[in-house]
Design an enzyme around this catalytic site. Structure first.
Site, short mmCIF file in Angstrom:
data_model
loop_
_atom_site.label_atom_id
_atom_site.label_comp_id
_atom_site.label_asym_id
_atom_site.label_seq_id
_atom_site.Cartn_x
_atom_site.Cartn_y
_atom_site.Cartn_z
N CYS A 1 36.80 43.02 41.34
CA CYS A 1 36.03 41.80 41.58
C CYS A 1 34.86 42.11 42.52
CB CYS A 1 36.91 40.68 42.13
SG CYS A 1 37.69 41.05 43.73
N ARG B 1 53.39 40.65 49.58
CA ARG B 1 52.70 40.21 48.37
C ARG B 1 53.60 40.33 47.14
NH1 ARG B 1 47.30 39.91 47.82
NH2 ARG B 1 47.27 41.28 46.00
N ALA C 1 49.78 44.20 40.91
CA ALA C 1 49.96 42.93 40.23
C ALA C 1 49.82 41.67 41.08
CB ALA C 1 51.35 42.92 39.56
N GLY D 1 49.76 37.72 40.89
CA GLY D 1 50.46 37.55 39.64
C GLY D 1 49.70 36.88 38.52
N GLY D 2 48.47 36.45 38.73
CA GLY D 2 47.75 35.73 37.68
C GLY D 2 47.60 36.52 36.40
#
Length: 519
Positions: free
Chosen positions: A251, A158, A130, A133-134
């Protein structure tokens, strides 16, 4: 930018295998010379349910700060209803609106996975990787304080960044865990309605934004992350309910981490099927289908990609899968997990909490607190939480957040119910209560019995954000003397929660803005 020859060769091979044209390859490679686009996602938990209305309120807040929202040149992100691109070179992260948690800065492509998952209020959701957190914040906004989100991050540092972002944005119904996917799969098999895996990857989509990512790719490539992705996905399948949905995203552009990873997953888990993710969003979203590769034994065309360039994002891959109902396959033979170990609050402790915390709230909010405390109140040391009632939370699990952290409650001593101790031996416990910043950030202004309301241009806001003591005007001190006498006063800036103040005897009040949030 200067791309690695090895990366160019790998992309040439990929585009040739996928039957993409030479023009497509040239456009892709040229996109790395363009400046990356920046984005933000409006926080609907604070600004309203409709994204259009949220944007208006966000712009109003900027105007109150003396800023021109047109200078940010907001324009919609096609695949995210509450996402916006903003003008490169501008710094919305420096505005008060950002510090109040009204929006979250997020790379536009990264808004895709949570949009595809289409979370509904009341569901039990897991974000397995996660931080920062976005995506968790979007999932929490879709839940609208109903159901529960588990946001997990294996890296401790993190995980603490994740915790801060969730609390700044006022998320109430959330658990933040610092655990491995294997540990969670052993504790909570087949518990979650939806699971998001934004997997660790080679990060090829981040090359324009982070040159360290390009250097790491040259050093390690994608070979080191593929086994990790496979392990995380297998755990995610174990955690997912029959009939639930799993969203896998990266990504990166490498098909070994994307289409080939999904094809292998489908072969290992016949109870899964690939859903047409492209049908979850309008056709105007600039989504491309997954690559058709000749070596794949499964059809991955229903995966989706965002390519850099015309889309405006850095690039993303996503695959949406559904787990068959239990009767369609042999279910996992696993235990239901360890029992909840923290006992509920006793009636006397509930009454003590209401006695010391209740005066902060209006009567309706006091009744709501009383109802929640009796069902979900839990005490860990001196920390008082409203635990989500949907999952067992064993002591062995490292948890950073368990629902809504209300504050610290401490026993000060015993107070006689009568001045004559010889005749009346009955005594009541005397407690103190210090409300948490999480509580303030999660509640609207209408819940509090009294508060100080500052305009967005009040110079004391800068003092608060820096951690300094705050001067109170004579009018404010008079207002506090006339109202309910409490040790802590909430402060709202432009209508949104800012900090707790602890008034003293003089003109200054102690500022309780969290030390780790200052600056």
């Amino acid at each position: 930018m200067q791309l690695s020859p090895a990366f160019i060769t790998s992309m040439e091979t990929f585009f040739r295998q996928a039957n993409y044209s030479p023009a497509d390859l040239q456009a892709f490679l040229s996109s790395f010379d363009a400046a990356p686009q920046s984005g933000l996602r409006v926080n609907r938990l604070k600004t309203g349910a409709l994204a259009a209305r949220a944007r208006i309120k966000l712009e109003d807040c900027w105007r109150q700060e003396g800023l021109d929202p047109d200078g940010f040149k907001l324009r919609p992100v096609p695949w995210c209803s509450d996402g916006c691109f903003y003008q490169p070179g501008t710094r919305p992260s420096l505005t008060l609106a950002h510090k109040l948690g009204l929006f979250y800065i997020q790379e536009p492509s990264a808004m895709l996975p949570a949009s595809l998952l289409q979370v509904q209020p009341g569901q039990l959701i897991l974000d397995l990787c996660a931080a920062p957190g976005g995506k968790s914040l979007r999932l929490a906004a879709d839940l609208r304080h109903r159901g529960c989100l588990v946001a997990n991050e294996i890296n401790d540092r993190r995980a603490r960044v994740l915790l801060r972002n969730l609390e700044q944005q006022g998320v109430r119904n959330c658990i933040v865990s610092n655990a491995s996917p294997e540990q969670l799969a052993g504790l909570w098999p087949e518990r979650f309605d939806k699971v998001l895996v934004d997997a660790p990857c080679s990060g090829e989509g981040m090359f324009r934004r982070d040159h360290k990512a390009a250097a790491a790719w040259e050093a390690y490539g994608s070979a080191s992350v593929k086994p990790l992705q496979r392990s995380i996905l297998d755990c995610a399948v174990r955690l997912l309910k029959p009939g639930g949905e799993l969203l896998y995203s990266t990504c990166t552009f490498n098909p070994d981490e994307n289409e080939r990873q999904i094809a292998a997953l489908l072969l290992r888990h016949p109870e899964l099927r690939l859903l047409p993710a492209e049908k979850r969003l309008p056709e105007t979203c600039c989504l491309s289908p997954g690559a058709r590769l000749p070596d794949l034994e499964a059809d991955t065309s229903h995966c989706v990609r965002i390519w850099p360039g015309a889309s405006g994002g850095d690039g993303h891959f996503a695959a949406l899968l559904e787990k068959a109902p239990r009767q369609a396959y042999s279910a996992l033979q696993t235990s239901a997990g360890a029992a909840l170990t923290k006992p509920p609050l006793s009636l006397s402790l509930c009454q003590a909490v209401l006695a010391v915390a209740g005066p902060l709230l209006k009567p309706q909010a006091q009744r709501l607190l009383q109802s929640q405390l009796s069902k979900n109140g839990r005490l860990t040391g001196t920390h008082l939480h409203l635990w989500p009632p949907v999952l067992p939370l064993p002591d062995a699990l490292h948890l950073l957040k368990t629902g809504l952290y209300l504050g610290d409650i401490r026993l000060l001593g015993e107070k006689s119910r009568s001045q004559d101790r010889a005749k009346h031996r009955n005594q009541t416990a005397v407690y103190s209560f210090k409300p948490s910043h999480s509580l303030l950030m999660a509640l609207p202004r209408t819940y509090f019995a009294q508060a100080l309301d500052w305009p967005a241009d009040d110079p004391r806001i800068v003092t608060v954000l820096g951690g300094g003591s705050v001067p109170l005007s004579e009018a404010e001190r008079f207002k506090l003397r006339q109202g309910v006498q409490t040790a802590y006063i909430p402060v709202f800036a432009a209508g949104y929660p800012l900090t707790w103040l602890q008034p003293g005897r003089g003109a200054y009040a102690k500022n309780l803005f969290p030390p780790g949030w200052r600056g």
